[in-house]
Design a protein around this motif. Structure first.
Motif, short mmCIF file in Angstrom:
data_model
loop_
_atom_site.label_atom_id
_atom_site.label_comp_id
_atom_site.label_asym_id
_atom_site.label_seq_id
_atom_site.Cartn_x
_atom_site.Cartn_y
_atom_site.Cartn_z
N SER A 54 0.83 -1.21 0.00
CA SER A 54 0.00 0.00 0.00
C SER A 54 0.86 1.26 0.00
O SER A 54 0.59 2.22 -0.73
CB SER A 54 -0.93 -0.01 1.21
OG SER A 54 -1.70 1.15 1.26
N VAL A 55 1.91 1.27 0.81
CA VAL A 55 2.82 2.42 0.84
C VAL A 55 3.51 2.59 -0.51
O VAL A 55 3.66 3.71 -1.01
CB VAL A 55 3.87 2.26 1.97
CG1 VAL A 55 4.98 3.29 1.84
CG2 VAL A 55 3.20 2.38 3.33
N LEU A 56 3.89 1.49 -1.13
CA LEU A 56 4.56 1.57 -2.44
C LEU A 56 3.65 2.14 -3.52
O LEU A 56 4.13 2.70 -4.49
CB LEU A 56 5.04 0.18 -2.86
CG LEU A 56 6.25 -0.34 -2.08
CD1 LEU A 56 6.43 -1.83 -2.32
CD2 LEU A 56 7.50 0.42 -2.46
N LYS A 66 7.86 5.91 5.52
CA LYS A 66 6.77 4.93 5.65
C LYS A 66 7.23 3.57 5.14
O LYS A 66 6.90 2.54 5.72
CB LYS A 66 5.54 5.37 4.87
CG LYS A 66 4.77 6.50 5.47
CD LYS A 66 3.53 6.74 4.60
CE LYS A 66 2.77 7.97 4.97
NZ LYS A 66 1.63 8.19 4.06
N LEU A 67 7.95 3.59 4.04
CA LEU A 67 8.45 2.34 3.44
C LEU A 67 9.38 1.62 4.40
O LEU A 67 9.26 0.40 4.60
CB LEU A 67 9.15 2.65 2.12
CG LEU A 67 9.64 1.48 1.29
CD1 LEU A 67 8.50 0.54 0.95
CD2 LEU A 67 10.29 1.99 0.02
N ILE A 68 10.28 2.34 5.01
CA ILE A 68 11.20 1.75 5.99
C ILE A 68 10.42 1.17 7.16
O ILE A 68 10.67 0.04 7.60
CB ILE A 68 12.23 2.80 6.47
CG1 ILE A 68 13.19 3.15 5.34
CG2 ILE A 68 12.98 2.31 7.71
CD1 ILE A 68 14.05 4.37 5.61
N HIS A 69 9.46 1.93 7.67
CA HIS A 69 8.65 1.48 8.81
C HIS A 69 7.89 0.19 8.49
O HIS A 69 7.92 -0.77 9.26
CB HIS A 69 7.67 2.61 9.20
CG HIS A 69 6.77 2.25 10.32
ND1 HIS A 69 7.13 2.39 11.64
CD2 HIS A 69 5.52 1.73 10.33
CE1 HIS A 69 6.15 1.98 12.40
NE2 HIS A 69 5.15 1.58 11.63
N ALA A 99 8.47 -1.98 6.03
CA ALA A 99 9.39 -3.08 5.74
C ALA A 99 9.91 -3.69 7.05
O ALA A 99 10.02 -4.91 7.18
CB ALA A 99 10.54 -2.61 4.86
N ALA A 100 10.21 -2.83 8.03
CA ALA A 100 10.67 -3.32 9.34
C ALA A 100 9.59 -4.15 10.01
O ALA A 100 9.87 -5.20 10.60
CB ALA A 100 11.09 -2.15 10.22
N ASP A 101 8.34 -3.69 9.94
CA ASP A 101 7.23 -4.45 10.51
C ASP A 101 7.13 -5.83 9.85
O ASP A 101 6.95 -6.84 10.53
CB ASP A 101 5.90 -3.72 10.31
CG ASP A 101 5.71 -2.56 11.26
OD1 ASP A 101 6.51 -2.40 12.20
OD2 ASP A 101 4.72 -1.81 11.07
N LEU A 102 7.25 -5.86 8.53
CA LEU A 102 7.16 -7.14 7.81
C LEU A 102 8.30 -8.07 8.21
O LEU A 102 8.07 -9.24 8.52
CB LEU A 102 7.16 -6.90 6.30
CG LEU A 102 7.12 -8.15 5.42
CD1 LEU A 102 5.90 -9.01 5.71
CD2 LEU A 102 7.17 -7.75 3.94
N TRP A 103 9.51 -7.55 8.21
CA TRP A 103 10.67 -8.38 8.60
C TRP A 103 10.48 -8.95 9.99
O TRP A 103 10.73 -10.13 10.23
CB TRP A 103 11.95 -7.57 8.54
CG TRP A 103 12.50 -7.31 7.17
CD1 TRP A 103 11.86 -7.43 5.97
CD2 TRP A 103 13.82 -6.86 6.87
NE1 TRP A 103 12.70 -7.08 4.96
CE2 TRP A 103 13.90 -6.73 5.47
CE3 TRP A 103 14.92 -6.56 7.64
CZ2 TRP A 103 15.06 -6.32 4.84
CZ3 TRP A 103 16.08 -6.13 7.01
CH2 TRP A 103 16.14 -6.03 5.62
#
Length: 107
Positions: free
Chosen positions: A50-52, A61-64, A66-70
């Motif tokens: 969604s952010v992408l 937002k992308l970093i945040h 991606a960190a949540d997903l990892w």
């Protein structure tokens, strides 16, 4: 790649996994089982996508997301007695191999 943070997260997740604390987010996820863990990973992946799809400045937002997903993938791995380190080893094994060749070797 800074493997230290993955090792640290692996250790923290394992500690929470073995904990009896009801205040642990990780423990609560693990207690709910595979269905919940899969749902969380899917949810985090969808949030990243969604952010992408946004047109404005998305870097933070992308970093945040991606960190949540990892993080949630690491918890899911821990539920199967795997660690982020296992993924790092696999990525290292693939270094220097064309992605197309590596994928073809699995088909």
């Amino acid at each position: 790649m800074n493997e230290g943070i993955i090792t640290l997260l692996d250790e923290i997740i394992e500690d929470r996994k073995l904990s009896s604390s009801e205040k642990s987010y990780v423990k609560s996820l693990l207690k709910q089982g595979d269905k919940k863990l899969i749902e969380k990973v899917r949810e985090e992946a969808e949030e990243l996508i969604s952010v992408l799809q946004e047109e404005n400045d998305i870097k933070e937002k992308l970093i945040h997301e991606a960190a949540d997903l990892w993080f949630h993938v690491l918890v899911l791995l821990a539920s199967r007695d795997l660690k982020g380190e296992d993924i790092i080893k696999e990525l290292k094994r693939r270094l220097g191999t064309s992605g197309l060749i590596e994928k073809a070797s699995r088909d």
